[in-house]
Design an enzyme around this catalytic site. Structure first.
Site, PDB file in Angstrom:
ATOM      1  N   HIS A   1       4.442   4.894  12.010  1.00 25.69           N
ATOM      2  CA  HIS A   1       3.511   5.719  12.419  1.00 25.69           C
ATOM      3  C   HIS A   1       4.119   6.724  13.011  1.00 25.69           C
ATOM      4  O   HIS A   1       3.545   7.386  13.878  1.00 25.69           O
ATOM      5  CB  HIS A   1       2.270   5.104  12.988  1.00 25.69           C
ATOM      6  CG  HIS A   1       1.629   3.881  12.138  1.00 25.69           C
ATOM      7  ND1 HIS A   1       0.638   3.521  12.447  1.00 25.69           N
ATOM      8  CD2 HIS A   1       1.724   3.473  10.960  1.00 25.69           C
ATOM      9  CE1 HIS A   1       0.000   2.685  11.658  1.00 25.69           C
ATOM     10  NE2 HIS A   1       1.005   2.608  10.597  1.00 25.69           N
TER      11      HIS A   1
ATOM     12  N   ASP B   1      -0.256   4.502   0.846  1.00 25.73           N
ATOM     13  CA  ASP B   1      -0.724   5.462   1.838  1.00 25.73           C
ATOM     14  C   ASP B   1       0.115   5.324   3.027  1.00 25.73           C
ATOM     15  O   ASP B   1       0.615   4.380   3.457  1.00 25.73           O
ATOM     16  CB  ASP B   1      -2.284   5.415   2.260  1.00 25.73           C
ATOM     17  CG  ASP B   1      -2.557   4.205   3.154  1.00 25.73           C
ATOM     18  OD1 ASP B   1      -2.329   3.146   2.709  1.00 25.73           O
ATOM     19  OD2 ASP B   1      -3.456   4.337   4.076  1.00 25.73           O
TER      20      ASP B   1
ATOM     21  N   ASP C   1       4.484  -6.020   3.842  1.00 30.51           N
ATOM     22  CA  ASP C   1       4.021  -4.820   4.780  1.00 30.51           C
ATOM     23  C   ASP C   1       4.437  -5.423   6.098  1.00 30.51           C
ATOM     24  O   ASP C   1       3.915  -4.638   7.140  1.00 30.51           O
ATOM     25  CB  ASP C   1       2.618  -4.850   4.746  1.00 30.51           C
ATOM     26  CG  ASP C   1       1.991  -3.443   5.243  1.00 30.51           C
ATOM     27  OD1 ASP C   1       2.679  -2.744   5.348  1.00 30.51           O
ATOM     28  OD2 ASP C   1       0.825  -3.610   5.475  1.00 30.51           O
TER      29      ASP C   1
ATOM     30  N   GLU D   1      -4.848   1.656   3.021  1.00 30.21           N
ATOM     31  CA  GLU D   1      -4.520   0.484   4.054  1.00 30.21           C
ATOM     32  C   GLU D   1      -4.619   0.832   5.375  1.00 30.21           C
ATOM     33  O   GLU D   1      -5.172   0.045   6.323  1.00 30.21           O
ATOM     34  CB  GLU D   1      -3.498  -0.338   3.808  1.00 30.21           C
ATOM     35  CG  GLU D   1      -3.122  -1.670   4.377  1.00 30.21           C
ATOM     36  CD  GLU D   1      -2.442  -1.328   5.713  1.00 30.21           C
ATOM     37  OE1 GLU D   1      -2.362  -2.625   6.464  1.00 30.21           O
ATOM     38  OE2 GLU D   1      -1.953  -0.335   6.054  1.00 30.21           O
ATOM     39  N   GLU D   2      -3.891   2.168   5.618  1.00 31.00           N
ATOM     40  CA  GLU D   2      -3.765   2.393   6.951  1.00 31.00           C
ATOM     41  C   GLU D   2      -5.118   2.731   7.728  1.00 31.00           C
ATOM     42  O   GLU D   2      -5.313   2.747   9.047  1.00 31.00           O
ATOM     43  CB  GLU D   2      -2.832   3.704   7.168  1.00 31.00           C
ATOM     44  CG  GLU D   2      -1.539   3.327   6.759  1.00 31.00           C
ATOM     45  CD  GLU D   2      -0.764   2.473   7.657  1.00 31.00           C
ATOM     46  OE1 GLU D   2      -1.210   2.322   8.888  1.00 31.00           O
ATOM     47  OE2 GLU D   2       0.425   2.380   7.339  1.00 31.00           O
TER      48      GLU D   2
ATOM     49  N   HIS E   1       0.826  -1.292   0.064  1.00 26.57           N
ATOM     50  CA  HIS E   1      -0.054  -0.070   0.022  1.00 26.57           C
ATOM     51  C   HIS E   1       0.794   1.387  -0.104  1.00 26.57           C
ATOM     52  O   HIS E   1       2.142   1.246   0.542  1.00 26.57           O
ATOM     53  CB  HIS E   1      -1.026   0.033   1.242  1.00 26.57           C
ATOM     54  CG  HIS E   1      -0.406   0.237   2.398  1.00 26.57           C
ATOM     55  ND1 HIS E   1       0.054   1.398   3.174  1.00 26.57           N
ATOM     56  CD2 HIS E   1       0.120  -0.808   3.300  1.00 26.57           C
ATOM     57  CE1 HIS E   1       0.424   1.167   4.401  1.00 26.57           C
ATOM     58  NE2 HIS E   1       0.731  -0.213   4.566  1.00 26.57           N
TER      59      HIS E   1
END
Length: 408
Positions: free
Chosen positions: A378, A80, A196, A173-174, A78
């Protein structure tokens, strides 16, 4: 050939943060800017059947170079980045031959192995870190760089035999929406892998069952001087509701297979409060119990303060992929062999989270998760080792090679 470091650093220039507050697909328009860049890059690198749909889902093909029937497999990442931390104006730094000491990200912001002992697992390697003010984006642009680099390498080494390989990159995805509009039929694979995961060797085919819970509390605003027996303070009721959930069942108090309730945020004033939760558990029965419990909390508040004071909207997000992977363990066996032949020690562990692969597995595409190399996702202490990305690329190549010789 562009090396994997340059490719990844190019990707970090794009702000692709997704948003839970949006109803659009993708959730932020800026994701499409990077998606278009990525689509063009895939064409320039020689992949075939490159297409991007109106929702930003990208699909491409590396054709087979062997004769006969070979399973068609895929690799997915992903693009994002998390809403939890800014992904704009990322300024990566490369720490060459990391010596195990504190890393000064910027004035007053230090990434220290005292707080992040995982740094010590990468002494002697070259680390890409942030400047302390944004996340890095290795989740999951490292995965994209590894997949693209592997496809380029395979084109340049036709002596390595492989079947048809499909790649796909998606938004959102997040926020748990990445697989919702993924076209499994168009992808056309017998199985696939999301790149991932975290540190080198991670292989995950168990994940949380996941749901969201949106709690809305209605209050009544009255001048505080005349509020007796009239005011209903939604702020106070929000605090009361939050305290009804077990204090020892939160992300910061749990590990391993333990589930939790996680309060993402509160918007509150006298007249109305909104609490946003996520609910997680590996065990399906306990997961269902958790959803019922939070609904009972809302019922109890209504019994106390009046019907309609509290509403709770619970929605399932994804489920534990293990029940779909277990019947097809050859998908895992191939990865384990690929890791071993690439000099990577496998670390099979449950995901305390989810990946697009969980939803895709329930859509008929078995899709476990492989490490991409990033750590401390994150947030501003995120980092990725260049050597870890290279290892992930090697594992992708080896999976393609082994699948060409696969015989069920």
């Amino acid at each position: 050939m562009m090396d994997i470091t340059e490719r990844f650093l190019n990707y970090t220039k794009f702000d692709t943060q997704s948003s839970e507050e949006s109803e659009s697909v993708p959730s932020t328009a800026k994701q499409l800017i990077f998606a278009e860049y990525l689509r063009k890059e895939l064409e320039q690198e020689g992949l075939q059947d490159v297409e991007m749909d109106e929702k930003g889902y990208i699909y491409a093909t590396l054709p087979s170079n062997v004769k006969g029937e070979v399973p068609v497999i895929g690799f997915i990442s992903h693009y994002d980045t998390s809403p939890d931390c800014s992904g704009a104006n990322i300024h990566p730094q490369i720490i060459r031959n990391y010596d195990g000491s504190d890393i000064l990200l910027s004035e007053g912001i230090v990434s220290s192995p005292t707080k992040f002992p995982e740094l010590l697992q990468h002494v002697g390697e070259d680390l890409i870190v942030t400047d302390g003010h944004t996340l890095l984006g290795a989740d999951d642009k490292a995965g994209i760089a590894e997949i693209v680099q592997a496809m380029v390498w395979l084109q340049q080494h036709p002596e390595v035999k492989h079947g048809k390989i499909r790649v796909a990159f998606n938004p959102d995805e997040e926020i748990g929406m990445g697989a919702h509009h993924f076209n499994v039929e168009k992808f056309g694979c017998q199985w696939a892998y999301t790149m991932d995961g975290g540190d080198v060797g991670e292989l995950e085919f168990e994940n949380f069952n996941a749901a969201s819970a949106k709690v809305t509390i209605k209050g009544i605003s009255v001048h505080p001087g005349y509020a007796k027996d009239k005011m209903v303070n939604a702020n106070a009721l929000a605090a009361e509701f939050a305290n009804m959930l077990p204090a020892d069942e939160t992300p910061e108090t749990t590990e391993g297979y333990q589930g939790f309730y996680h309060l993402l945020g509160i918007q509150s004033n006298i007249e109305q409060a909104k609490l946003s939760y996520i609910i997680r558990d590996h065990d399906r029965d306990r997961f269902e119990d958790r959803k019922r419990f939070i609904l009972r909390c809302a019922e109890q508040m209504n019994q106390k303060y009046g019907e309609g004071t509290v509403s709770c909207d619970v929605k399932d997000q994804y489920y534990n992929m293990k029940e779909k992977i277990d019947p097809q363990m050859h998908v895992i066996d191939l990865v384990l062999k690929a890791m071993q032949e690439s000099g990577v020690a496998p670390m099979v562990r449950p995901i305390r989270g989810g990946t697009d692969g969980a939803q895709l597995s329930f859509k008929g595409l078995p899709c476990p998760n492989i490490f991409a190399g990033g750590i401390n996702f994150h947030g501003p202490y995120e980092f990725v080792s260049i050597q870890s990305m290279q290892k992930a690329m090697q594992v992708i190549i080896k999976i393609c090679e082994l699948t060409a010789a696969y015989n069920d």
